[in-house]
Design an enzyme around this catalytic site. Sequence first.
Site, PDB file in Angstrom:
ATOM      1  N   SER A 110       8.934   7.903   5.185  1.00  0.00           N
ATOM      2  CA  SER A 110       9.882   6.923   5.752  1.00  0.00           C
ATOM      3  C   SER A 110      11.325   7.367   5.533  1.00  0.00           C
ATOM      4  O   SER A 110      12.170   7.248   6.438  1.00  0.00           O
ATOM      5  CB  SER A 110       9.647   5.531   5.163  1.00  0.00           C
ATOM      6  OG  SER A 110       9.638   5.557   3.761  1.00  0.00           O
TER       7      SER A 110
ATOM      8  N   HIS B 128       0.842   6.479   3.857  1.00  0.00           N
ATOM      9  CA  HIS B 128       2.138   6.113   3.263  1.00  0.00           C
ATOM     10  C   HIS B 128       2.113   4.601   2.992  1.00  0.00           C
ATOM     11  O   HIS B 128       1.245   4.114   2.285  1.00  0.00           O
ATOM     12  CB  HIS B 128       3.242   6.580   4.228  1.00  0.00           C
ATOM     13  CG  HIS B 128       4.632   6.505   3.696  1.00  0.00           C
ATOM     14  ND1 HIS B 128       4.938   6.455   2.368  1.00  0.00           N
ATOM     15  CD2 HIS B 128       5.840   6.463   4.343  1.00  0.00           C
ATOM     16  CE1 HIS B 128       6.258   6.397   2.205  1.00  0.00           C
ATOM     17  NE2 HIS B 128       6.828   6.386   3.402  1.00  0.00           N
TER      18      HIS B 128
ATOM     19  N   HIS C 192      -0.807  10.895  -5.468  1.00  0.00           N
ATOM     20  CA  HIS C 192       0.584  10.985  -5.022  1.00  0.00           C
ATOM     21  C   HIS C 192       0.971  12.447  -4.834  1.00  0.00           C
ATOM     22  O   HIS C 192       0.527  13.303  -5.603  1.00  0.00           O
ATOM     23  CB  HIS C 192       1.525  10.332  -6.049  1.00  0.00           C
ATOM     24  CG  HIS C 192       2.841   9.974  -5.453  1.00  0.00           C
ATOM     25  ND1 HIS C 192       3.883  10.868  -5.389  1.00  0.00           N
ATOM     26  CD2 HIS C 192       3.267   8.844  -4.842  1.00  0.00           C
ATOM     27  CE1 HIS C 192       4.906  10.280  -4.775  1.00  0.00           C
ATOM     28  NE2 HIS C 192       4.558   9.063  -4.429  1.00  0.00           N
TER      29      HIS C 192
ATOM     30  N   ARG D 131       6.296   2.133 -10.848  1.00  0.00           N
ATOM     31  CA  ARG D 131       6.383   0.965  -9.952  1.00  0.00           C
ATOM     32  C   ARG D 131       5.053   0.201  -9.987  1.00  0.00           C
ATOM     33  O   ARG D 131       5.013  -1.011  -9.839  1.00  0.00           O
ATOM     34  CB  ARG D 131       6.721   1.418  -8.522  1.00  0.00           C
ATOM     35  CG  ARG D 131       8.024   2.189  -8.435  1.00  0.00           C
ATOM     36  CD  ARG D 131       8.216   2.818  -7.072  1.00  0.00           C
ATOM     37  NE  ARG D 131       7.137   3.739  -6.726  1.00  0.00           N
ATOM     38  CZ  ARG D 131       6.953   4.257  -5.523  1.00  0.00           C
ATOM     39  NH1 ARG D 131       7.772   3.951  -4.536  1.00  0.00           N
ATOM     40  NH2 ARG D 131       5.961   5.088  -5.295  1.00  0.00           N
TER      41      ARG D 131
ATOM     42  N   ASP E 230       1.157   1.276  -4.500  1.00  0.00           N
ATOM     43  CA  ASP E 230       0.391   0.381  -3.628  1.00  0.00           C
ATOM     44  C   ASP E 230      -0.880  -0.175  -4.273  1.00  0.00           C
ATOM     45  O   ASP E 230      -1.505  -1.077  -3.720  1.00  0.00           O
ATOM     46  CB  ASP E 230      -0.002   1.133  -2.346  1.00  0.00           C
ATOM     47  CG  ASP E 230       1.219   1.556  -1.567  1.00  0.00           C
ATOM     48  OD1 ASP E 230       2.159   0.752  -1.476  1.00  0.00           O
ATOM     49  OD2 ASP E 230       1.243   2.692  -1.061  1.00  0.00           O
TER      50      ASP E 230
HETATM   51  N1  HAX Z   1      -8.922   9.470  -2.817  1.00  0.00           N
HETATM   52  C1  HAX Z   1      -9.670  10.503  -2.386  1.00  0.00           C
HETATM   53  N2  HAX Z   1      -9.222  11.763  -2.242  1.00  0.00           N
HETATM   54  C2  HAX Z   1      -7.948  11.985  -2.603  1.00  0.00           C
HETATM   55  C3  HAX Z   1      -7.107  10.959  -3.094  1.00  0.00           C
HETATM   56  C4  HAX Z   1      -7.639   9.657  -3.185  1.00  0.00           C
HETATM   57  N3  HAX Z   1      -6.911   8.618  -3.595  1.00  0.00           N
HETATM   58  N4  HAX Z   1      -5.902  11.492  -3.365  1.00  0.00           N
HETATM   59  C5  HAX Z   1      -5.962  12.799  -3.037  1.00  0.00           C
HETATM   60  N5  HAX Z   1      -7.197  13.108  -2.567  1.00  0.00           N
HETATM   61  C6  HAX Z   1      -7.667  14.363  -2.036  1.00  0.00           C
HETATM   62  C7  HAX Z   1      -6.845  14.733  -0.810  1.00  0.00           C
HETATM   63  O1  HAX Z   1      -7.315  14.054   0.336  1.00  0.00           O
HETATM   64  C8  HAX Z   1      -7.039  16.224  -0.759  1.00  0.00           C
HETATM   65  O2  HAX Z   1      -8.304  16.485  -0.207  1.00  0.00           O
HETATM   66  P1  HAX Z   1      -8.556  17.717   0.827  1.00  0.00           P
HETATM   67  O3  HAX Z   1      -8.097  18.939   0.096  1.00  0.00           O
HETATM   68  O4  HAX Z   1     -10.002  17.662   1.109  1.00  0.00           O
HETATM   69  O5  HAX Z   1      -7.683  17.418   2.022  1.00  0.00           O
HETATM   70  C9  HAX Z   1      -7.051  16.604  -2.230  1.00  0.00           C
HETATM   71  O6  HAX Z   1      -7.415  15.412  -2.953  1.00  0.00           O
HETATM   72  C10 HAX Z   1      -5.749  17.112  -2.765  1.00  0.00           C
HETATM   73  O7  HAX Z   1      -4.734  16.157  -2.457  1.00  0.00           O
HETATM   74  P2  HAX Z   1      -3.439  16.014  -3.379  1.00  0.00           P
HETATM   75  O8  HAX Z   1      -2.675  17.294  -3.339  1.00  0.00           O
HETATM   76  O9  HAX Z   1      -3.830  15.484  -4.701  1.00  0.00           O
HETATM   77  O10 HAX Z   1      -2.648  14.857  -2.653  1.00  0.00           O
HETATM   78  P3  HAX Z   1      -1.717  14.971  -1.356  1.00  0.00           P
HETATM   79  O11 HAX Z   1      -0.338  15.281  -1.811  1.00  0.00           O
HETATM   80  O12 HAX Z   1      -2.306  15.842  -0.309  1.00  0.00           O
HETATM   81  O13 HAX Z   1      -1.798  13.479  -0.800  1.00  0.00           O
HETATM   82  C11 HAX Z   1      -1.764  11.118  -0.896  1.00  0.00           C
HETATM   83  C12 HAX Z   1      -1.171  12.414  -1.445  1.00  0.00           C
HETATM   84  C13 HAX Z   1      -0.983   9.945  -1.457  1.00  0.00           C
HETATM   85  C14 HAX Z   1      -1.657  11.122   0.635  1.00  0.00           C
HETATM   86  C15 HAX Z   1      -3.239  11.038  -1.341  1.00  0.00           C
HETATM   87  O14 HAX Z   1      -3.299  10.982  -2.750  1.00  0.00           O
HETATM   88  C16 HAX Z   1      -3.982   9.850  -0.746  1.00  0.00           C
HETATM   89  O15 HAX Z   1      -4.490   9.960   0.382  1.00  0.00           O
HETATM   90  N6  HAX Z   1      -4.058   8.708  -1.489  1.00  0.00           N
HETATM   91  C17 HAX Z   1      -4.655   7.503  -0.979  1.00  0.00           C
HETATM   92  C18 HAX Z   1      -3.714   6.821  -0.023  1.00  0.00           C
HETATM   93  C19 HAX Z   1      -2.507   6.256  -0.748  1.00  0.00           C
HETATM   94  O16 HAX Z   1      -2.625   5.615  -1.780  1.00  0.00           O
HETATM   95  N7  HAX Z   1      -1.304   6.453  -0.173  1.00  0.00           N
HETATM   96  C20 HAX Z   1      -0.057   5.878  -0.712  1.00  0.00           C
HETATM   97  C21 HAX Z   1       0.808   6.879  -1.441  1.00  0.00           C
HETATM   98  C22 HAX Z   1       2.063   6.247  -1.965  1.00  0.00           C
HETATM   99  C23 HAX Z   1       2.989   5.947  -0.847  1.00  0.00           C
HETATM  100  O17 HAX Z   1       3.512   6.793  -0.152  1.00  0.00           O
HETATM  101  N8  HAX Z   1       3.181   4.703  -0.609  1.00  0.00           N
HETATM  102  O18 HAX Z   1       3.908   4.363   0.440  1.00  0.00           O
END
Ligand code: HAX
Length: 435
Positions: free
Chosen positions: A241, A271, A317, A326, A372
Amino acid sequence: MLLKEKITAQLPEWRDRVTKLVKENGDVKVGEVSVSQIYGGIRGVKSLVTDISYVDPNEGIRLRGYTIPELLEKLPKSGDAKFPLAGGVYYLLLVGDIPTLEQAQAVENEWKQRNELPDYVLNVLRAMPKDSHPMTMFSQAILALENQSVFAKRYFEGMTKMDYWEATLEDSLNLTAKLPSIAAFIYNLKYGNGEFVKPDPSLDWSANFAYMIGKGDDDEYKDLARLYFLIHSDHESGNVSAHATHLVGSALSSVYYACSAGINGLAGPLHGLANQECLRWLLDLQGEFDHFPSKEELEKFAWDTLNAGQVIPGYGHPVLRRPDPRFTAQFEFGKQFMPDDDLFKLAALVYEVVPGVLGELGKVKNPWPNVDAISGTLQYHYGVTEFDFYTVMFGVSRIMGVTANAVWARALGQPIERPKSLTTKMLEEIVAEAK
Ligand code: HAX
């Protein structure tokens, strides 16, 4: 105006500092970029600058150098409120210092003079299909206000570059002033009687949101709104964002265009939408059992989610490597005000179990909860049960951070963004040469 005076006073020093840094050290290398970073969402590439907030992987966010616990303690509160005034948060983001109560109230008063929402915005929202997502409505309402942009008007009248920030500050105050009303109207339109409730001039910005969605008598909820709007306001420049807002703003599009774009990014499930997904997951978990689940049952439920190829929302994250402060601030709020709430107890059990499960998965870099993981649970407790609305509240808060950044980006003359893209073949050639 107080904010304008305070920023004006700092500008010569900031401009000299940045000009000197770039002029004398423009060629100094800050880092390198690898092939995996280029294919991996530019993760970790140091290529943006902001002095408003910084996310340390272990410590979490600092706004203008202050951690979340420090902010909760030091930012001014009014009357019987236990949590700070949003006016003080906005002052801090824009000016850089912790304001006095009077200074925080001056921002609140500035907002009160600018909070009138034109009828046509209400009508745009009324005209939208009933099944529009509240984030679509929020983005649309912000965009509809663009015709009021002081920046756009003055730009076409030939404003000098040195004045860009002032016009951006005007737009930012005009937009942020209206956010609680926009959000509350979307809430009432979507889930209530569709009434437009005018803000009560005796209430602060956050409490007014509570009042306008029908929670004017609930002091605890008003405090939750104050906490919520503080902690979601800014999180560095690289998140979707913030970066989307900055990118669009870098073309000198007004903050209305830029914030609408940022909100569209916030609407993504990886996000800001994660808070809605998170509550959905928690309610599914609750619905799965006719009793409070044991740790083993919860563990199995978490594995079922992962084995179905889904993520566990609210956990993980891109930058953080510890529980998000937070999250912790909201968790503490829950422990204080709703320790016996069933859903809160379930969220607490998830916090005990899920990091272990994600750790076992092996690939997750951060198994800890993010902002979140708990925010929806707190809203649900106070009767705001419509979880597709939660990201709108996140957006209300986030616009404080991204507009503060927009003002400073214009003040320091940040140019249009234009990273360079390569083809896969070019990358293959670079790799071949490096070997
Ligand atoms: N559940 C399952 N798998 C997860 C995970 C979770 N909560 N968090 C990370 N992973 C997986 C990723 O999908 C990735 O898998 P692949 O290699 O197969 O693609 C692997 O672990 C490595 O990811 P990472 O390097 O640890 O995390 P990223 O930086 O790629 O992604 C995310 C960060 C927040 C997008 C991710 O942790 C996620 O999808 N979390 C769940 C959704 C979420 O809570 N989003 C909100 C984040 C906070 C925010 O921005 N709020 O607005």
